[in-house]
Motif scaffolding. Sequence first.
Motif, PDB file in Angstrom:
ATOM      1  N   ASN A   1       0.900  -1.248   0.139  1.00  0.00           N
ATOM      2  CA  ASN A   1       0.048   0.065  -0.056  1.00  0.00           C
ATOM      3  C   ASN A   1       0.763   1.278  -0.204  1.00  0.00           C
ATOM      4  N   LEU A   2       2.060   1.179   0.655  1.00  0.00           N
ATOM      5  CA  LEU A   2       2.805   2.394   0.884  1.00  0.00           C
ATOM      6  C   LEU A   2       3.519   2.763  -0.511  1.00  0.00           C
ATOM      7  N   LEU A   3       3.891   1.459  -1.169  1.00  0.00           N
ATOM      8  CA  LEU A   3       4.531   1.686  -2.611  1.00  0.00           C
ATOM      9  C   LEU A   3       3.704   2.167  -3.522  1.00  0.00           C
ATOM     10  N   LYS A   4       2.423   1.814  -3.517  1.00  0.00           N
ATOM     11  CA  LYS A   4       1.333   2.195  -4.265  1.00  0.00           C
ATOM     12  C   LYS A   4       0.985   3.899  -4.115  1.00  0.00           C
ATOM     13  N   ASP A   5       1.046   4.309  -2.872  1.00  0.00           N
ATOM     14  CA  ASP A   5       0.889   5.709  -2.455  1.00  0.00           C
ATOM     15  C   ASP A   5       1.991   6.530  -3.141  1.00  0.00           C
TER      16      ASP A   5
ATOM     17  N   GLY B   1       3.892   5.984  -5.676  1.00  0.00           N
ATOM     18  CA  GLY B   1       4.353   5.604  -6.964  1.00  0.00           C
ATOM     19  C   GLY B   1       5.389   4.884  -7.230  1.00  0.00           C
ATOM     20  N   LEU B   2       5.724   4.138  -6.360  1.00  0.00           N
ATOM     21  CA  LEU B   2       6.956   3.020  -6.409  1.00  0.00           C
ATOM     22  C   LEU B   2       6.582   1.673  -6.859  1.00  0.00           C
ATOM     23  N   ASN B   3       5.758   1.440  -7.862  1.00  0.00           N
ATOM     24  CA  ASN B   3       5.346   0.284  -8.169  1.00  0.00           C
ATOM     25  C   ASN B   3       6.477  -0.630  -8.902  1.00  0.00           C
ATOM     26  N   ASP B   4       7.368  -0.139  -9.154  1.00  0.00           N
ATOM     27  CA  ASP B   4       8.781  -1.041  -9.685  1.00  0.00           C
ATOM     28  C   ASP B   4       9.257  -1.951  -8.678  1.00  0.00           C
ATOM     29  N   LEU B   5       8.974  -1.515  -7.473  1.00  0.00           N
ATOM     30  CA  LEU B   5       9.432  -2.405  -6.279  1.00  0.00           C
ATOM     31  C   LEU B   5       8.608  -3.407  -5.888  1.00  0.00           C
ATOM     32  N   LYS B   6       7.453  -3.363  -6.210  1.00  0.00           N
ATOM     33  CA  LYS B   6       6.570  -4.558  -5.557  1.00  0.00           C
ATOM     34  C   LYS B   6       7.037  -5.898  -6.041  1.00  0.00           C
ATOM     35  N   GLN B   7       7.712  -6.073  -7.241  1.00  0.00           N
ATOM     36  CA  GLN B   7       8.260  -7.235  -7.573  1.00  0.00           C
ATOM     37  C   GLN B   7       9.626  -7.860  -7.239  1.00  0.00           C
ATOM     38  N   LEU B   8      10.148  -6.753  -6.074  1.00  0.00           N
ATOM     39  CA  LEU B   8      11.324  -6.943  -5.586  1.00  0.00           C
ATOM     40  C   LEU B   8      11.700  -7.186  -4.176  1.00  0.00           C
TER      41      LEU B   8
ATOM     42  N   MET C   1      14.818   4.021  -4.174  1.00  0.00           N
ATOM     43  CA  MET C   1      13.709   3.926  -4.098  1.00  0.00           C
ATOM     44  C   MET C   1      13.331   3.326  -2.792  1.00  0.00           C
ATOM     45  N   VAL C   2      14.161   2.218  -2.574  1.00  0.00           N
ATOM     46  CA  VAL C   2      13.853   1.581  -0.850  1.00  0.00           C
ATOM     47  C   VAL C   2      14.134   2.709   0.031  1.00  0.00           C
ATOM     48  N   ALA C   3      15.180   3.486  -0.120  1.00  0.00           N
ATOM     49  CA  ALA C   3      15.388   4.346   0.988  1.00  0.00           C
ATOM     50  C   ALA C   3      14.334   5.314   1.220  1.00  0.00           C
TER      51      ALA C   3
ATOM     52  N   ARG D   1      11.632  10.060 -11.199  1.00  0.00           N
ATOM     53  CA  ARG D   1      12.058  11.318 -10.625  1.00  0.00           C
ATOM     54  C   ARG D   1      10.399  11.916 -10.548  1.00  0.00           C
ATOM     55  N   ASP D   2      10.004  12.243 -11.705  1.00  0.00           N
ATOM     56  CA  ASP D   2       8.695  12.991 -12.037  1.00  0.00           C
ATOM     57  C   ASP D   2       7.788  12.087 -11.295  1.00  0.00           C
ATOM     58  N   ILE D   3       7.482  10.855 -11.465  1.00  0.00           N
ATOM     59  CA  ILE D   3       6.401  10.070 -10.803  1.00  0.00           C
ATOM     60  C   ILE D   3       6.513  10.263  -9.515  1.00  0.00           C
ATOM     61  N   ILE D   4       7.807   9.871  -8.814  1.00  0.00           N
ATOM     62  CA  ILE D   4       7.954   9.849  -7.237  1.00  0.00           C
ATOM     63  C   ILE D   4       7.649  11.158  -6.560  1.00  0.00           C
ATOM     64  N   PHE D   5       8.040  12.244  -7.474  1.00  0.00           N
ATOM     65  CA  PHE D   5       8.103  13.553  -6.931  1.00  0.00           C
ATOM     66  C   PHE D   5       6.601  14.018  -6.490  1.00  0.00           C
ATOM     67  N   VAL D   6       5.697  13.628  -7.729  1.00  0.00           N
ATOM     68  CA  VAL D   6       4.183  14.007  -7.758  1.00  0.00           C
ATOM     69  C   VAL D   6       3.645  13.384  -6.320  1.00  0.00           C
ATOM     70  N   HIS D   7       3.920  12.073  -6.284  1.00  0.00           N
ATOM     71  CA  HIS D   7       3.393  11.292  -5.452  1.00  0.00           C
ATOM     72  C   HIS D   7       3.671  11.480  -3.937  1.00  0.00           C
ATOM     73  N   LEU D   8       5.007  11.825  -3.714  1.00  0.00           N
ATOM     74  CA  LEU D   8       5.531  12.040  -2.483  1.00  0.00           C
ATOM     75  C   LEU D   8       4.959  13.316  -2.079  1.00  0.00           C
ATOM     76  N   GLN D   9       4.907  14.344  -2.886  1.00  0.00           N
ATOM     77  CA  GLN D   9       4.365  15.558  -2.381  1.00  0.00           C
ATOM     78  C   GLN D   9       2.990  15.241  -1.785  1.00  0.00           C
ATOM     79  N   LYS D  10       1.967  14.528  -2.593  1.00  0.00           N
ATOM     80  CA  LYS D  10       0.630  14.372  -2.076  1.00  0.00           C
ATOM     81  C   LYS D  10       0.503  13.481  -0.850  1.00  0.00           C
ATOM     82  N   TYR D  11       1.632  12.507  -0.776  1.00  0.00           N
ATOM     83  CA  TYR D  11       1.666  11.662   0.546  1.00  0.00           C
ATOM     84  C   TYR D  11       1.775  12.598   1.720  1.00  0.00           C
TER      85      TYR D  11
END
Length: 300
Positions: A121-125, A127-134, A149-151, A177-187
């Motif tokens: 759920n955190l990764l979804k919020d 935008g770190l979906n690439d980590l779900k399989q890892l 991303m893990v950090a 970077r763009d994806i994570i910035f937008v999601h991190l900001q909203k989070y």
Amino acid sequence: MQSAIVTKQLSKKYKDLNSPKKPLEVFRNLNLNIKKESFTVLFGSNGCGKSTLIHVLAGLIDYDSGTISIFGKDLNKTRIGLVFQNYSASLLPWLTVLDNICFGLKDHKISKIQKMEIVTNLLKDLGLNDLKQLLNVYPYKLSGGQQQMVAIARALFLEPSIIFLDEAFSSLSEKNRDIIFVHLQKYCIKRKITCLCATHNLDEAILMADNLYILKANPRFIKEKIKIEFDRPRETNLRKSPKFLDVRKSVLNMLFEAGAEVRSVGRVKWIHADTGEKWKNPSNCALFILKGKELKNAKS
């Protein structure tokens, strides 16, 4: 608005092995007032003290004089998150991605299934979906961007009151970077998290900041404080707007006056005012590094 971080006359020196009688002054009599739930950025060249200041505020290293107040109380009574500039070394190599992110729960009895649900759920919020399989992979098998991303996920896992981001997006691809910035900001907005970021990427600084502190090196102090009043949440296409470009131009002018080093990329050529030397790469996206030298825009 209530203050999250207040420093008064904060000073820090390091011993200089080359000159033992003259310590290296990182910053002196530094006064900051960072508001609760705000996004504040420390911007400046390498060696101007950004990382040291973040480490002092996060309680990792001591300071010589002055005071620090976090929400009007001691730091050890506040839950914080920190993304280190050296993010790779901060991950624990004997733990999987899942257990690195959940490290803050190490003293709590919680099943792996529960961990997986919380982290997914955190990764979804974020935008770190690439980590779900890892999640069952160890850090050494990850790329630098994936480790970063893990950090980021670990720093936000326990929903801190304050998060410190020290060059937290430096190894990410532009798309991520763009994806994570937008999601991190909203989070952070949704959970009322105060964010303090250090960077020497100018576009990132302007896009992130409510308040932008320009740090000057040699001697080290705050050259300017700039209030940036774009609406939130901010999308990355804001960088193309005339208002953003105006802010960027004014910040650049201040940096030239401060003698700061700047690294940036944009579809513009730059030429040294005295020597006529150009900074240009084959794709016509200029990469320029300035150290107190006058520059002027060159016509194509």
